[in-house]
Design a protein around this motif. Structure first.
Motif, PDB file in Angstrom:
ATOM      1  N   SER A  18      11.133   4.596  -6.170  1.00 39.87           N
ATOM      2  CA  SER A  18      11.943   3.430  -6.549  1.00 39.87           C
ATOM      3  C   SER A  18      12.402   2.735  -5.274  1.00 39.87           C
ATOM      4  CB  SER A  18      13.158   3.870  -7.368  1.00 39.87           C
ATOM      5  OG  SER A  18      14.126   2.843  -7.439  1.00 39.87           O
ATOM      6  N   PHE A  19      12.211   1.411  -5.234  1.00 40.90           N
ATOM      7  CA  PHE A  19      12.678   0.658  -4.074  1.00 40.90           C
ATOM      8  C   PHE A  19      14.204   0.617  -4.026  1.00 40.90           C
ATOM      9  CE2 PHE A  19       8.327  -0.680  -3.858  1.00 40.90           C
ATOM     10  CZ  PHE A  19       8.121  -1.040  -2.536  1.00 40.90           C
ATOM     11  N   SER A  20      14.837   0.506  -5.183  1.00 42.20           N
ATOM     12  CA  SER A  20      16.296   0.402  -5.190  1.00 42.20           C
ATOM     13  C   SER A  20      16.942   1.707  -4.734  1.00 42.20           C
ATOM     14  CB  SER A  20      16.795   0.019  -6.587  1.00 42.20           C
ATOM     15  OG  SER A  20      16.379   0.993  -7.544  1.00 42.20           O
ATOM     16  N   ARG A  21      16.451   2.831  -5.252  1.00 40.76           N
ATOM     17  CA  ARG A  21      17.018   4.112  -4.824  1.00 40.76           C
ATOM     18  C   ARG A  21      16.712   4.394  -3.352  1.00 40.76           C
ATOM     19  NH1 ARG A  21      15.121   5.776  -9.978  1.00 40.76           N
ATOM     20  NH2 ARG A  21      13.298   6.814  -9.019  1.00 40.76           N
ATOM     21  N   ALA A  22      15.511   4.015  -2.913  1.00 38.77           N
ATOM     22  CA  ALA A  22      15.151   4.208  -1.506  1.00 38.77           C
ATOM     23  C   ALA A  22      16.049   3.370  -0.599  1.00 38.77           C
ATOM     24  CB  ALA A  22      13.685   3.855  -1.289  1.00 38.77           C
ATOM     25  N   ALA A  23      16.380   2.182  -1.028  1.00 37.62           N
ATOM     26  CA  ALA A  23      17.252   1.304  -0.234  1.00 37.62           C
ATOM     27  C   ALA A  23      18.633   1.932  -0.087  1.00 37.62           C
ATOM     28  CB  ALA A  23      17.339  -0.071  -0.885  1.00 37.62           C
ATOM     29  N   VAL A  24      19.149   2.489  -1.172  1.00 38.02           N
ATOM     30  CA  VAL A  24      20.457   3.167  -1.104  1.00 38.02           C
ATOM     31  C   VAL A  24      20.373   4.354  -0.152  1.00 38.02           C
ATOM     32  CG1 VAL A  24      22.151   4.486  -2.430  1.00 38.02           C
ATOM     33  CG2 VAL A  24      21.128   2.419  -3.407  1.00 38.02           C
ATOM     34  N   ARG A  25      19.306   5.108  -0.266  1.00 38.85           N
ATOM     35  CA  ARG A  25      19.122   6.286   0.600  1.00 38.85           C
ATOM     36  C   ARG A  25      19.083   5.905   2.070  1.00 38.85           C
ATOM     37  NH1 ARG A  25      13.949  10.384  -0.040  1.00 38.85           N
ATOM     38  NH2 ARG A  25      14.052  11.319   2.039  1.00 38.85           N
ATOM     39  N   LEU A  26      18.468   4.760   2.366  1.00 35.50           N
ATOM     40  CA  LEU A  26      18.335   4.318   3.755  1.00 35.50           C
ATOM     41  C   LEU A  26      19.502   3.447   4.209  1.00 35.50           C
ATOM     42  CD1 LEU A  26      14.524   3.429   3.707  1.00 35.50           C
ATOM     43  CD2 LEU A  26      15.593   5.408   4.793  1.00 35.50           C
ATOM     44  N   ASN A  27      20.460   3.214   3.303  1.00 39.84           N
ATOM     45  CA  ASN A  27      21.637   2.397   3.622  1.00 39.84           C
ATOM     46  C   ASN A  27      21.222   0.993   4.044  1.00 39.84           C
ATOM     47  OD1 ASN A  27      24.402   1.950   3.826  1.00 39.84           O
ATOM     48  ND2 ASN A  27      24.441   2.490   6.014  1.00 39.84           N
ATOM     49  N   MET A  28      20.348   0.393   3.230  1.00 34.71           N
ATOM     50  CA  MET A  28      19.902  -0.975   3.497  1.00 34.71           C
ATOM     51  C   MET A  28      19.690  -1.676   2.153  1.00 34.71           C
ATOM     52  SD  MET A  28      15.998  -0.051   4.728  1.00 34.71           S
ATOM     53  CE  MET A  28      15.600  -1.714   5.236  1.00 34.71           C
ATOM     54  N   THR A  29      19.502  -2.986   2.185  1.00 33.90           N
ATOM     55  CA  THR A  29      19.249  -3.728   0.950  1.00 33.90           C
ATOM     56  C   THR A  29      17.770  -3.673   0.613  1.00 33.90           C
ATOM     57  OG1 THR A  29      19.011  -5.791   2.171  1.00 33.90           O
ATOM     58  CG2 THR A  29      21.221  -5.253   1.342  1.00 33.90           C
ATOM     59  N   GLN A  30      17.451  -4.027  -0.618  1.00 32.16           N
ATOM     60  CA  GLN A  30      16.065  -3.882  -1.076  1.00 32.16           C
ATOM     61  C   GLN A  30      15.102  -4.892  -0.463  1.00 32.16           C
ATOM     62  OE1 GLN A  30      15.718  -3.164  -5.264  1.00 32.16           O
ATOM     63  NE2 GLN A  30      13.578  -3.809  -5.342  1.00 32.16           N
ATOM     64  N   PRO A  31      15.478  -6.169  -0.252  1.00 32.85           N
ATOM     65  CA  PRO A  31      14.501  -7.121   0.304  1.00 32.85           C
ATOM     66  C   PRO A  31      13.926  -6.705   1.661  1.00 32.85           C
ATOM     67  CG  PRO A  31      16.312  -8.305  -0.700  1.00 32.85           C
ATOM     68  CD  PRO A  31      16.705  -6.864  -0.710  1.00 32.85           C
ATOM     69  N   PRO A  32      14.757  -6.320   2.652  1.00 31.58           N
ATOM     70  CA  PRO A  32      14.144  -5.898   3.925  1.00 31.58           C
ATOM     71  C   PRO A  32      13.307  -4.633   3.778  1.00 31.58           C
ATOM     72  CG  PRO A  32      16.520  -5.577   3.961  1.00 31.58           C
ATOM     73  CD  PRO A  32      16.217  -6.364   2.741  1.00 31.58           C
ATOM     74  N   LEU A  33      13.662  -3.753   2.843  1.00 29.75           N
ATOM     75  CA  LEU A  33      12.851  -2.560   2.613  1.00 29.75           C
ATOM     76  C   LEU A  33      11.475  -2.956   2.087  1.00 29.75           C
ATOM     77  CD1 LEU A  33      12.363   0.482   2.314  1.00 29.75           C
ATOM     78  CD2 LEU A  33      13.559   0.380   0.095  1.00 29.75           C
ATOM     79  N   SER A  34      11.457  -3.869   1.100  1.00 27.25           N
ATOM     80  CA  SER A  34      10.172  -4.327   0.556  1.00 27.25           C
ATOM     81  C   SER A  34       9.335  -4.990   1.646  1.00 27.25           C
ATOM     82  CB  SER A  34      10.423  -5.324  -0.591  1.00 27.25           C
ATOM     83  OG  SER A  34      11.122  -4.703  -1.650  1.00 27.25           O
ATOM     84  N   ARG A  35      10.015  -5.731   2.520  1.00 23.04           N
ATOM     85  CA  ARG A  35       9.298  -6.406   3.611  1.00 23.04           C
ATOM     86  C   ARG A  35       8.661  -5.384   4.544  1.00 23.04           C
ATOM     87  NH1 ARG A  35       6.033 -10.218   5.180  1.00 23.04           N
ATOM     88  NH2 ARG A  35       6.367 -10.903   7.343  1.00 23.04           N
ATOM     89  N   GLN A  36       9.332  -4.297   4.854  1.00 25.46           N
ATOM     90  CA  GLN A  36       8.775  -3.261   5.733  1.00 25.46           C
ATOM     91  C   GLN A  36       7.550  -2.607   5.104  1.00 25.46           C
ATOM     92  OE1 GLN A  36       9.635  -2.385   8.933  1.00 25.46           O
ATOM     93  NE2 GLN A  36      10.922  -4.228   8.760  1.00 25.46           N
ATOM     94  N   ILE A  37       7.581  -2.372   3.798  1.00 20.43           N
ATOM     95  CA  ILE A  37       6.427  -1.779   3.131  1.00 20.43           C
ATOM     96  C   ILE A  37       5.251  -2.754   3.142  1.00 20.43           C
ATOM     97  CG2 ILE A  37       5.556  -0.871   0.948  1.00 20.43           C
ATOM     98  CD1 ILE A  37       7.497   0.989   2.414  1.00 20.43           C
ATOM     99  N   GLN A  38       5.530  -4.023   2.903  1.00 26.66           N
ATOM    100  CA  GLN A  38       4.472  -5.031   2.939  1.00 26.66           C
ATOM    101  C   GLN A  38       3.831  -5.115   4.323  1.00 26.66           C
ATOM    102  OE1 GLN A  38       6.500  -8.582   1.648  1.00 26.66           O
ATOM    103  NE2 GLN A  38       6.568  -7.941  -0.527  1.00 26.66           N
ATOM    104  N   LEU A  39       4.669  -5.100   5.364  1.00 24.34           N
ATOM    105  CA  LEU A  39       4.135  -5.127   6.734  1.00 24.34           C
ATOM    106  C   LEU A  39       3.279  -3.899   7.012  1.00 24.34           C
ATOM    107  CD1 LEU A  39       7.235  -6.402   8.771  1.00 24.34           C
ATOM    108  CD2 LEU A  39       5.051  -7.603   8.446  1.00 24.34           C
ATOM    109  N   LEU A  40       3.725  -2.747   6.555  1.00 22.28           N
ATOM    110  CA  LEU A  40       2.966  -1.515   6.788  1.00 22.28           C
ATOM    111  C   LEU A  40       1.611  -1.593   6.091  1.00 22.28           C
ATOM    112  CD1 LEU A  40       2.818   1.386   7.872  1.00 22.28           C
ATOM    113  CD2 LEU A  40       4.016   2.135   5.798  1.00 22.28           C
ATOM    114  N   GLU A  41       1.595  -2.057   4.835  1.00 25.22           N
ATOM    115  CA  GLU A  41       0.329  -2.170   4.107  1.00 25.22           C
ATOM    116  C   GLU A  41      -0.586  -3.186   4.782  1.00 25.22           C
ATOM    117  OE1 GLU A  41       1.358  -1.097  -0.506  1.00 25.22           O
ATOM    118  OE2 GLU A  41       1.962  -3.088   0.226  1.00 25.22           O
ATOM    119  N   HIS A  42      -0.002  -4.259   5.282  1.00 26.32           N
ATOM    120  CA  HIS A  42      -0.809  -5.272   5.968  1.00 26.32           C
ATOM    121  C   HIS A  42      -1.426  -4.712   7.252  1.00 26.32           C
ATOM    122  CE1 HIS A  42      -2.084  -9.173   7.496  1.00 26.32           C
ATOM    123  NE2 HIS A  42      -1.433  -8.903   8.622  1.00 26.32           N
ATOM    124  N   GLN A  43      -0.624  -3.970   8.018  1.00 17.92           N
ATOM    125  CA  GLN A  43      -1.122  -3.398   9.273  1.00 17.92           C
ATOM    126  C   GLN A  43      -2.187  -2.339   9.027  1.00 17.92           C
ATOM    127  OE1 GLN A  43       2.704  -2.207  10.691  1.00 17.92           O
ATOM    128  NE2 GLN A  43       3.039  -4.072  11.896  1.00 17.92           N
TER     129      GLN A  43
END
Length: 301
Positions: A18-43
């Protein structure tokens, strides 16, 4: 290339599903988390997750990457931990060279103290003559030298660690073995085993000079470079010998040790030498441990 932060984000999403639960776990909001996953998949050029409105599931490639990503992150943490420990001198390797006579008492105390206080530092030992040790230090092949001669050269540190008296090693049947008091004069005309000039220059010159000054002329029957060999020859009855007091820990059935009156300053000395530009953190830690261990010995400065 991807970054460690992206790996952390990926592992959090993969674990939480879950992106929302992962964001809470990492102490960050969901949009920047989704952006990091997108960048990783792109790379990587692959899709790591199958996303729906209700679930986040790893793809086959994502499952394979999950295993490797865990390993990479663990190795990164381990590398950082190891680097910090090395910088603090808590782990590493220190090479200590030493003259053979140091093993009778001094060196065992050093090793015991080093292992007790810093169990994760590997101590590599190298037995060498004083001359060989000084050359090894110059070539950065050893960290610390335990030698018989002081070193007064720019770029090197040196301090006297151990001062001990000489005792007389005597064959059991020799008259001096039971004589109440032994003096230097008693060695006149006696068969005597002296340290070799080539390998034990400090002891050879010290004893030869002492005999000359006192006008005592022993009969030098052997010139030997090892205290152990000298005592073995005394044990056969070949002659007498002056050895450092710590050598009395070596036991031979037919050898006796006697105190003897010698001129002031005739002492067995051990020096500690090192390069002042040594940047091995474990070296400085072990140097402190050596100094500490010496304070437990008698006859130390």
């Amino acid at each position: 290339m991807f970054e460690l932060g992206q790996l952390r984000c990926f592992l959090a999403v993969a674990t939480e599903r879950s992106f929302s639960r992962a964001a809470v776990r990492l102490n960050m909001t969901q949009p920047p988390l989704s952006r990091q996953i997108q960048l990783l998949e792109h790379q990587l050029g692959i899709r790591l997750f199958d996303r729906t409105t209700r679930s986040v599931v790893l793809t086959a490639a994502g499952r394979a990457f999950f295993i490797e990503a865990q390993d990479l992150l663990e190795r990164a943490h381990s590398a950082a931990f190891t680097a910090r420990k090395v910088a603090q001198g808590d782990i590493g390797t220190v090479t200590i060279s030493f003259v053979s006579s140091a093993v009778y008492e001094f060196l065992p105390n050093v090793i015991a103290e080093g292992r007790k206080s810093h169990p994760h530092i590997n101590i590599a030992l190298r037995e060498m003559t004083t001359a060989e040790q000084l050359e090894a230090l110059r070539l950065h092949r050893t960290d610390i030298g335990i030698v018989r001669s002081p070193l007064d050269q720019q770029g090197f540190g040196c301090e006297c660690l151990v001062r001990e008296k000489f005792v007389l090693a005597v064959p059991r049947e020799h008259s001096l073995a039971t004589q109440r008091q032994v003096t230097l004069r008693d060695l006149d005309d006696q068969p005597f085993i002296i340290y070799a000039l080539s390998s034990w220059q400090p002891f050879h010159e010290l004893m030869a000079g002492m005999f000359r000054s006192a006008e005592v002329r022993p009969e030098f029957v052997q010139h030997i470079g090892s205290t152990l060999t000298i005592l073995a020859l005394v044990n056969t009855g070949m002659g007498l010998a002056l050895v450092p007091e710590s050598a009395t820990k070596i036991r031979f059935d037919n050898t006796r040790f006697r105190d003897i009156e010698l001129p002031p300053g005739v002492l067995s000395l051990l020096y500690l030498v090192w390069r002042v530009d040594n940047d091995n953190p474990a070296f400085q830690v072990m140097l402190t441990a050596i100094r500490k261990s010496v304070h437990t010995l008698p006859n130390t400065p």
